[in-house]
Design an enzyme around this catalytic site. Sequence first.
Site, short mmCIF file in Angstrom:
data_model
loop_
_atom_site.label_atom_id
_atom_site.label_comp_id
_atom_site.label_asym_id
_atom_site.label_seq_id
_atom_site.Cartn_x
_atom_site.Cartn_y
_atom_site.Cartn_z
N HIS A 28 4.35 -0.97 6.09
CA HIS A 28 4.59 0.50 5.18
C HIS A 28 5.71 0.28 4.16
O HIS A 28 5.70 0.75 3.15
CB HIS A 28 5.08 1.37 6.40
CG HIS A 28 5.66 2.82 5.79
ND1 HIS A 28 4.95 3.87 6.20
CD2 HIS A 28 6.82 3.29 5.07
CE1 HIS A 28 5.46 4.92 5.38
NE2 HIS A 28 6.68 4.32 5.13
N GLU A 29 6.69 -0.21 4.55
CA GLU A 29 8.10 -0.29 3.54
C GLU A 29 7.66 -1.39 2.34
O GLU A 29 8.04 -0.84 1.25
CB GLU A 29 9.54 -0.80 4.19
CG GLU A 29 9.77 0.08 5.55
CD GLU A 29 10.04 1.54 4.91
OE1 GLU A 29 10.44 1.89 3.57
OE2 GLU A 29 9.99 2.62 5.57
N HIS A 32 5.76 0.37 -0.50
CA HIS A 32 6.57 1.09 -1.58
C HIS A 32 6.86 0.24 -2.47
O HIS A 32 7.05 0.72 -3.94
CB HIS A 32 7.78 1.65 -0.77
CG HIS A 32 7.68 2.94 0.33
ND1 HIS A 32 7.07 4.09 -0.05
CD2 HIS A 32 7.89 3.00 1.53
CE1 HIS A 32 6.99 4.81 0.86
NE2 HIS A 32 7.37 4.37 1.90
N ASP A 39 5.26 8.60 0.65
CA ASP A 39 4.95 9.12 2.02
C ASP A 39 4.30 10.61 1.85
O ASP A 39 4.68 11.35 1.86
CB ASP A 39 6.48 9.07 2.61
CG ASP A 39 6.95 7.95 2.86
OD1 ASP A 39 6.24 6.92 3.02
OD2 ASP A 39 8.00 7.84 2.85
#
Length: 73
Positions: A28-29, A32, A39
């Site tokens: 997820h991170e 980015h 998000d």
Amino acid sequence: TVYLCNMYYKSQTSCSRSGESKAGTLIHEWSHLFANTDDVVYGRSGCKNLAKTRPADTVRNADSYCYHYCDAQ
């Protein structure tokens, strides 16, 4: 730089359909950083709904990458 909170350290290491995991959090991170995601929605049900209602937004949603990776394991 990715800052990890205490919740990260309490999570299980491997992906799971039942909760958070270190692997899922990192995907997820990293999305980015490497895929320029946002998000848009959080959680498995949010991602499924997003894919059905606004599929174009799925590509830019960080949790979509997380669940795609974890579900492929």
